[in-house]
Design a protein around this motif. Sequence first.
Motif: not given
Lengths: 147, 347
Positions: B127-129, B195-199
């Motif tokens: 997700t970050g990349v 990303a929020t969900l994953l965090f």
Amino acid sequence: MSDEGPKDVPGRRDFLGTTITGTAATLGVVSAYPVVRFLSPRPDPGQRIATAGEAEKFLPGTSKTVLLGDKPVLVIRLDDGQFRAFSAICTHLQCVVAYSAQHRQIECPCHKGVYSLEGANVSGPPPRPLQSVGVEVVNGIVTLTEA
Amino acid sequence: MLDDTRKWFSDRVGAPVLLEKLRERRVSGLSPTHFVGGVLLMLFLLEVASGILLMLPYRPDPQHAHASVVAIAGRLPYGSLVRGVHAWTSHMFVAMLFVQIATVLLNRVYREPKELVWWTGLLLLVTGVSMAFTGALLPWSQNAYLQARVSSEMIGQGPIFGPWLKRMLRGGDDITPWSLGHAYGFHTGVLPALATLLFGFHMAVVRRSSGGPVEGATVPVYPEFIVRLAAVCTAVLLLIVSLATFVPVAVGTPVNMAQSMAPAGGGTAPSDVLPPWYFLFLHDLLRAAPPRLLGVESAKFVLGALSVLALFAVALPFIDRKGSKITAYIGAVLIVVFLVLTGHAIL
């Protein structure tokens, strides 16, 4: 809170549970399909013809890149006055190639692929020749048609 | 007065209770690697904050995108700082993700019961990349356009879902003006939400899988850990602001799809189009490879090999079950290969 039915018969709760889960799953799949299709539309056929200006003003030993539909096309006028046209999309990873007047060849800026002025892959990673595009001069205008 | 206000709030919010809970919770140590997760969270929040600021003046259509980024960088008060912070934080975010993944790999903390921690970590890396890549296209510069063509085509060369994923990212078969809207939507909506969900999920499973009395976990989260984390975050923030101030991020020339990199009429050879630093190793591999490897087009071959590597990473918790440290050695070799290739590409 216990099931009303006899022990060996699947209870009302089980039935309701299965029905609700099944309905939710079906609704999920049914609504996901349009979303996926919405996000990845089929290619637009686009234009089949494009022009690259007046032949008179197109100097030998120079090039132009024009759009045929959505796709970039590289048009080169050779030193002897002939026109050549190729899809400008590199066959390696779809970068956009350019004519190098200095080296008299077609070069890709991304991974250093090199093509001859016939469009053949000469060196570097490109696995195939460039796709050629029909080019002719119609009423003094350089005209391109998808081959 | 201040104490009264604080008491008024804590009576109603219960902050001391929260602190008491953090006092009871323990972490296993205070080595540098213990702070990477917290720094990543701080960087993510910084990206969200600066990203929301940048969304306001940015115009996500091909006619105005480039001009609006030029205006942000050149004309808006502190625009260059906000944009610089956003760009440098993204580099720092990817770098820290690599550090975190490498630490986990070498310490083999992906094993039971930490499988979900590992997988959500890998998804966060992807997700970050992806956020970095979709963001790079937004200035609609010629370099970003060519990069986007190449990177999405690389995804398209991947097995099974590749072609479909490529079309979805591009918003069609090719990179067109429509692709900018797709990149913008993914960059500002889909990916940050993901990303929020994953965090959240990642932190929840980290807590759960290390819940209970962990052996050696003796350091209280509050104040020992939190205070040091705050200091580390402040230092990272200072570094980012310094970079954003003194190393401006170029906007590049606007996209002209009817022109490749060479100036009109030819003359000079086309210039290099380079990906961000963390993909330089791949760029070099792709450039050095012959047209075909073992009868397969080399781009497909490289992408296939990467897919196998990714599959290996996903399956790691199942492969590495016993006491053998072989996977840690393989991981160490891969990290060294990555560093050497990247170093070679930069120099």
